[in-house]
Design a protein around this motif. Structure first.
Motif, mmCIF file in Angstrom:
data_model
loop_
_atom_site.group_PDB
_atom_site.id
_atom_site.type_symbol
_atom_site.label_atom_id
_atom_site.label_comp_id
_atom_site.label_asym_id
_atom_site.label_seq_id
_atom_site.Cartn_x
_atom_site.Cartn_y
_atom_site.Cartn_z
ATOM 1 N N ASN A 32 0.824 -1.207 0.000
ATOM 2 C CA ASN A 32 0.000 0.000 0.000
ATOM 3 C C ASN A 32 0.854 1.250 0.000
ATOM 4 O OD1 ASN A 32 -2.411 -1.554 0.252
ATOM 5 N ND2 ASN A 32 -2.007 -1.763 2.430
ATOM 6 N N GLU A 33 0.332 2.302 -0.628
ATOM 7 C CA GLU A 33 1.003 3.594 -0.609
ATOM 8 C C GLU A 33 0.783 4.222 0.766
ATOM 9 O OE1 GLU A 33 -1.044 5.579 -3.775
ATOM 10 O OE2 GLU A 33 0.293 4.732 -5.289
ATOM 11 N N PRO A 34 1.656 5.156 1.168
ATOM 12 C CA PRO A 34 1.446 5.813 2.461
ATOM 13 C C PRO A 34 0.152 6.627 2.448
ATOM 14 C CG PRO A 34 3.182 6.920 1.234
ATOM 15 C CD PRO A 34 2.824 5.680 0.464
ATOM 16 N N LYS A 35 -0.531 6.657 3.569
ATOM 17 C CA LYS A 35 -1.774 7.410 3.677
ATOM 18 C C LYS A 35 -1.579 8.727 4.412
ATOM 19 C CE LYS A 35 -4.741 3.335 3.660
ATOM 20 N NZ LYS A 35 -5.114 3.388 2.281
ATOM 21 N N ARG A 36 -0.426 8.880 5.071
ATOM 22 C CA ARG A 36 -0.139 10.098 5.831
ATOM 23 C C ARG A 36 1.090 10.797 5.255
ATOM 24 N NH1 ARG A 36 -1.892 6.272 9.324
ATOM 25 N NH2 ARG A 36 -3.637 6.893 10.640
ATOM 26 N N CYS A 37 1.101 12.121 5.357
ATOM 27 C CA CYS A 37 2.258 12.903 4.909
ATOM 28 C C CYS A 37 3.418 12.645 5.890
ATOM 29 C CB CYS A 37 1.897 14.385 4.853
ATOM 30 S SG CYS A 37 1.576 15.159 6.450
ATOM 31 N N PRO A 38 4.632 12.983 5.495
ATOM 32 C CA PRO A 38 5.781 12.742 6.384
ATOM 33 C C PRO A 38 5.626 13.361 7.773
ATOM 34 C CG PRO A 38 6.554 13.259 4.191
ATOM 35 C CD PRO A 38 5.064 13.474 4.183
ATOM 36 N N ASP A 39 5.060 14.567 7.868
ATOM 37 C CA ASP A 39 4.884 15.209 9.175
ATOM 38 C C ASP A 39 3.925 14.418 10.051
ATOM 39 O OD1 ASP A 39 6.620 17.253 8.466
ATOM 40 O OD2 ASP A 39 5.002 18.594 7.819
ATOM 41 N N CYS A 40 2.801 13.976 9.491
ATOM 42 C CA CYS A 40 1.822 13.207 10.269
ATOM 43 C C CYS A 40 2.369 11.823 10.616
ATOM 44 C CB CYS A 40 0.497 13.090 9.505
ATOM 45 S SG CYS A 40 -0.433 14.643 9.462
ATOM 46 N N ARG A 41 3.175 11.240 9.710
ATOM 47 C CA ARG A 41 3.801 9.943 10.014
ATOM 48 C C ARG A 41 4.729 10.072 11.219
ATOM 49 N NH1 ARG A 41 6.405 8.167 4.581
ATOM 50 N NH2 ARG A 41 5.156 9.763 3.593
ATOM 51 N N LYS A 42 5.535 11.149 11.228
ATOM 52 C CA LYS A 42 6.452 11.381 12.354
ATOM 53 C C LYS A 42 5.692 11.561 13.650
ATOM 54 C CE LYS A 42 9.841 13.921 9.987
ATOM 55 N NZ LYS A 42 10.437 15.223 9.771
ATOM 56 N N ALA A 43 4.633 12.378 13.613
ATOM 57 C CA ALA A 43 3.836 12.642 14.812
ATOM 58 C C ALA A 43 3.203 11.349 15.319
ATOM 59 C CB ALA A 43 2.754 13.678 14.512
ATOM 60 N N ARG A 44 2.687 10.537 14.420
ATOM 61 C CA ARG A 44 2.056 9.277 14.815
ATOM 62 C C ARG A 44 3.090 8.320 15.416
ATOM 63 N NH1 ARG A 44 -2.409 5.987 14.195
ATOM 64 N NH2 ARG A 44 -1.982 3.853 13.563
ATOM 65 N N LYS A 45 4.271 8.283 14.808
ATOM 66 C CA LYS A 45 5.331 7.403 15.314
ATOM 67 C C LYS A 45 5.748 7.824 16.722
ATOM 68 C CE LYS A 45 9.641 5.349 13.717
ATOM 69 N NZ LYS A 45 10.648 5.327 12.668
ATOM 70 N N LEU A 46 5.904 9.136 16.940
ATOM 71 C CA LEU A 46 6.244 9.650 18.267
ATOM 72 C C LEU A 46 5.158 9.300 19.281
ATOM 73 C CD1 LEU A 46 7.736 13.225 17.806
ATOM 74 C CD2 LEU A 46 8.730 11.333 19.081
ATOM 75 N N GLN A 47 3.919 9.492 18.901
ATOM 76 C CA GLN A 47 2.802 9.213 19.795
ATOM 77 C C GLN A 47 2.778 7.731 20.180
ATOM 78 O OE1 GLN A 47 -1.101 9.515 18.014
ATOM 79 N NE2 GLN A 47 -1.996 10.227 19.926
ATOM 80 N N ARG A 48 2.994 6.858 19.211
ATOM 81 C CA ARG A 48 2.974 5.424 19.469
ATOM 82 C C ARG A 48 4.148 4.984 20.341
ATOM 83 N NH1 ARG A 48 2.065 2.578 13.853
ATOM 84 N NH2 ARG A 48 2.623 0.802 15.135
ATOM 85 N N SER A 49 5.300 5.644 20.203
ATOM 86 C CA SER A 49 6.471 5.254 20.999
ATOM 87 C C SER A 49 6.330 5.667 22.464
ATOM 88 C CB SER A 49 7.743 5.838 20.402
ATOM 89 O OG SER A 49 7.790 7.233 20.575
ATOM 90 N N ARG A 50 5.472 6.638 22.723
ATOM 91 C CA ARG A 50 5.276 7.132 24.095
ATOM 92 C C ARG A 50 4.246 6.297 24.858
ATOM 93 N NH1 ARG A 50 5.135 13.609 22.913
ATOM 94 N NH2 ARG A 50 7.292 13.755 22.252
ATOM 95 N N GLU A 51 3.481 5.471 24.163
ATOM 96 C CA GLU A 51 2.434 4.677 24.812
ATOM 97 C C GLU A 51 3.000 3.485 25.528
ATOM 98 O OE1 GLU A 51 -0.393 3.769 21.746
ATOM 99 O OE2 GLU A 51 -1.111 5.798 21.687
#
Length: 51
Positions: A32-51
């Motif tokens: 699949n192609e990415p569904k989020r822009c690079p900025d949103c991907r980074k933010a999501r990755k940060l959020q997931r790493s903090r959980e």
């Protein structure tokens, strides 16, 4: 392959899915192609790493 313009599902901003990124995705076996822009991907990755 050519660069593709995609729209982020989070912020609605257009972003470019470059030939190089497409090659990387294909090499890794991603179908699949990415569904989020690079900025949103980074933010999501940060959020997931903090959980």
């Amino acid at each position: 392959m050519t660069d593709k313009t995609l729209v982020c599902i989070n912020c609605g901003k257009e972003f470019i899915f470059t030939e190089g990124e497409q090659g990387f995705y294909k090499e890794k076996g991603f179908e699949n192609e990415p569904k989020r822009c690079p900025d949103c991907r980074k933010a999501r990755k940060l959020q997931r790493s903090r959980e």
